[in-house]
Design a protein around this motif. Structure first.
Motif, PDB file in Angstrom:
ATOM      1  N   LEU A   1       6.809   0.363  -1.536  1.00  0.00           N
ATOM      2  CA  LEU A   1       7.608   1.562  -0.999  1.00  0.00           C
ATOM      3  C   LEU A   1       7.527   2.818  -2.116  1.00  0.00           C
ATOM      4  CD1 LEU A   1      10.412  -0.238   0.798  1.00  0.00           C
ATOM      5  CD2 LEU A   1       8.418   1.233   1.792  1.00  0.00           C
ATOM      6  N   GLY A   2       6.996   3.814  -1.785  1.00  0.00           N
ATOM      7  CA  GLY A   2       6.826   5.095  -2.899  1.00  0.00           C
ATOM      8  C   GLY A   2       7.960   6.109  -2.516  1.00  0.00           C
ATOM      9  N   SER A   3       7.629   7.371  -2.528  1.00  0.00           N
ATOM     10  CA  SER A   3       8.420   8.432  -2.265  1.00  0.00           C
ATOM     11  C   SER A   3       7.746   9.460  -1.897  1.00  0.00           C
ATOM     12  CB  SER A   3       9.382   8.485  -3.557  1.00  0.00           C
ATOM     13  OG  SER A   3      10.094   9.867  -3.348  1.00  0.00           O
ATOM     14  N   SER A   4       8.302  10.430  -1.061  1.00  0.00           N
ATOM     15  CA  SER A   4       7.567  11.658  -0.625  1.00  0.00           C
ATOM     16  C   SER A   4       7.532  12.471  -1.714  1.00  0.00           C
ATOM     17  CB  SER A   4       8.384  12.553   0.509  1.00  0.00           C
ATOM     18  OG  SER A   4       9.848  12.802   0.155  1.00  0.00           O
ATOM     19  N   CYS A   5       8.222  12.434  -2.804  1.00  0.00           N
ATOM     20  CA  CYS A   5       7.995  13.165  -3.944  1.00  0.00           C
ATOM     21  C   CYS A   5       6.514  13.185  -4.780  1.00  0.00           C
ATOM     22  CB  CYS A   5       9.297  13.020  -5.266  1.00  0.00           C
ATOM     23  SG  CYS A   5       8.973  11.438  -5.896  1.00  0.00           S
TER      24      CYS A   5
ATOM     25  N   SER B   1       0.941   0.471   1.317  1.00  0.00           N
ATOM     26  CA  SER B   1       1.918   1.441   0.671  1.00  0.00           C
ATOM     27  C   SER B   1       2.628   2.523   1.872  1.00  0.00           C
ATOM     28  CB  SER B   1       1.561   2.190  -0.242  1.00  0.00           C
ATOM     29  OG  SER B   1       0.455   2.901  -0.198  1.00  0.00           O
ATOM     30  N   ALA B   2       3.657   2.527   1.792  1.00  0.00           N
ATOM     31  CA  ALA B   2       4.657   3.731   2.634  1.00  0.00           C
ATOM     32  C   ALA B   2       5.509   4.621   1.758  1.00  0.00           C
ATOM     33  CB  ALA B   2       5.492   2.730   3.592  1.00  0.00           C
ATOM     34  N   MET B   3       5.260   5.791   2.155  1.00  0.00           N
ATOM     35  CA  MET B   3       6.156   6.976   1.541  1.00  0.00           C
ATOM     36  C   MET B   3       7.245   7.403   2.279  1.00  0.00           C
ATOM     37  SD  MET B   3       4.339   6.804  -1.237  1.00  0.00           S
ATOM     38  CE  MET B   3       3.634   5.407  -1.037  1.00  0.00           C
ATOM     39  N   PRO B   4       8.358   6.894   1.912  1.00  0.00           N
ATOM     40  CA  PRO B   4       9.572   7.477   2.877  1.00  0.00           C
ATOM     41  C   PRO B   4      10.114   8.843   2.323  1.00  0.00           C
ATOM     42  CG  PRO B   4      10.033   5.322   1.945  1.00  0.00           C
ATOM     43  CD  PRO B   4       8.878   5.868   1.323  1.00  0.00           C
TER      44      PRO B   4
END
Length: 314
Positions: free
Chosen positions: A110-114, A165-168
Motif C-alpha cells: 500500500l502506497g499513497s497518491s502523493c 501495489s495499490a495507491m490510496p
C-alpha cells in the motif's frame, strides 16, 4: 467466473495492523473468513530485515498486506523528511524481501497518491507516475513509496512473484491520528473545531488558502478494495483507490465545522503552504473489477468524530 487468486480461509499477515489502514484491513479480512496473522511493534520491528524474514518463515502466511508506514501531514513531512524516507524504505525492503524469502505467494503493498507529480493531469491515472516533479512538502515520503512500487514490480519481473501495489487517496476513519503535530488534514480539522467549540472560541485559523482540492476515502472502503485486489488483481501496474470525487479544503472545513457544532468564523493563513493544488485519482482500473465506495463523506466524518470522542472522552 475467474478463479480467486487468494484461497478461502487464507492465512494473511497484516503488517501495521494497529494503524488506521492495517486495522481496517484486518477487520475486513477477518470478516471475510480469513485468518489474520499479526505481530506488535514490541514483538517485531519491521525495520529489522533478519528478524522480519525469520518471523515470516515461521508463520508461512498465504498472503501479506504491507500497511505499515511512517505517515503524517504537511507539518510532519516537512519537519522530519529523513525519518519519512529512511523508515519507510527500511520497512519496505525488510518486509517485501522477507516475504519472498519465506515463500509468501501473494503480497499487497500500500502506497499513497502523493507518489504522483504535483501538477499531474486530473484525474490522475496510474501511468502519470514519474511524469513530473513531486510536491516538495512530502517528496521524501513519496520517493520511499515509489521505491516500494518498483520493488514490487522487480519481484514480479525477476521471480514471477504475484505481488501487487495499490495507491490510496487521502484516508480517514475510526482509529485515525488526531495529534495536531503529526496528523493529516481531516482529523486535524475535527480536533481543531471540536476544541474551539468547547472553549467557546469565535474563530479558527487554518493553514493555506483553502482552495486546494482533495479526495477523501473512508478506511473501510479502502479495506474492501484491498480484499478485492487480493482476490482478483495480478498486474504490474499500481491500482488507484479513491472515491472518484473531490472538494476544496474550504468545503471540507465547513463540513467538519457543521459536524462538530462549531459556529464561529473560519479564517485562512495564506502565508502557510497549500501543498499540491489538486489530487483526484482516476479509479477506473479498480471500478472495472466491480468495486465502488460505500461510505458518504459526511456520514464518514460524523462516524469518525463520534469514535474519537468516545475514545478520548472529549
Amino acid at each position: 467466473m475467474t478463479a480467486s487468486l487468494l484461497p478461502d480461509r487464507a492465512r494473511i499477515f497484516v503488517a501495521g495492523h494497529r494503524g488506521l489502514v492495517g486495522s481496517a484491513v484486518a477487520r475486513r479480512l477477518t470478516a471475510d473468513g480469513h485468518r489474520v496473522l499479526t505481530r506488535t511493534r514490541a514483538e517485531l520491528d519491521l525495520r529489522d530485515a533478519a528478524r522480519t524474514a525469520e518471523v515470516l518463515r515461521e508463520l508461512r502466511p498465504d498472503a501479506l498486506v504491507l500497511a505499515a508506514a511512517r505517515v503524517g501531514g504537511i507539518l510532519a513531512n516537512s519537519t522530519h523528511p529523513v525519518q519519512f524516507i529512511e523508515e519507510n524504505l527500511q520497512i519496505q525492503l525488510s518486509v517485501i524481501a522477507g516475504a519472498h524469502a519465506a515463500g509468501v505467494r501473494r503480497l499487497l503493498f500500500l502506497g499513497s497518491s502523493c507518489i504522483y507529480p504535483r501538477l499531474a493531469a486530473q484525474p490522475i491515472t496510474e501511468d502519470a507516475l514519474l511524469g513530473g516533479p513531486l510536491e516538495p512538502t512530502n517528496r521524501a515520503y513519496a520517493l520511499a513509496k515509489i521505491a516500494g512500487i518498483v520493488q514490487v514490480q522487480s519481484y514480479r519481473q525477476q521471480y514471477g512473484a504475484s505481488y501487487i501495489s495499490a495507491m490510496p487517496t487521502n484516508l480517514y476513519g475510526p482509529g485515525d491520528n488526531f495529534d495536531l503535530e503529526t496528523s493529516h488534514v481531516l482529523p486535524a480539522l475535527i480536533r481543531r473545531f471540536h476544541e474551539a467549540r468547547k472553549a467557546g472560541q469565535g474563530e479558527v485559523v487554518l493553514w493555506g488558502s483553502g482552495t486546494p482540492r482533495r479526495e477523501f476515502l473512508h478506511v473501510d472502503d479502502l479495506a474492501s478494495a484491498c480484499a478485492l485486489l487480493l482476490r482478483a488483481y495480478d498486474g504490474d501496474d499500481p491500482v488507484n483507490v479513491g472515491c472518484g470525487a473531490d472538494l476544496t479544503i474550504r468545503e471540507l472545513a465547513e463540513t467538519v465545522a457543521e459536524v462538530t457544532g462549531f459556529t464561529g468564523r473560519i479564517a485562512w493563513d495564506t502565508g502557510k503552504p497549500d501543498g499540491t493544488p489538486r489530487k483526484l485519482l482516476d479509479v477506473s482500473r479498480l471500478t472495472a473489477l466491480g468495486w465502488s465506495p460505500a461510505v458518504p463523506l459526511r456520514d464518514g466524518i460524523a462516524g469518525t468524530y463520534a469514535a474519537w470522542r468516545g475514545h478520548s472522552a472529549g
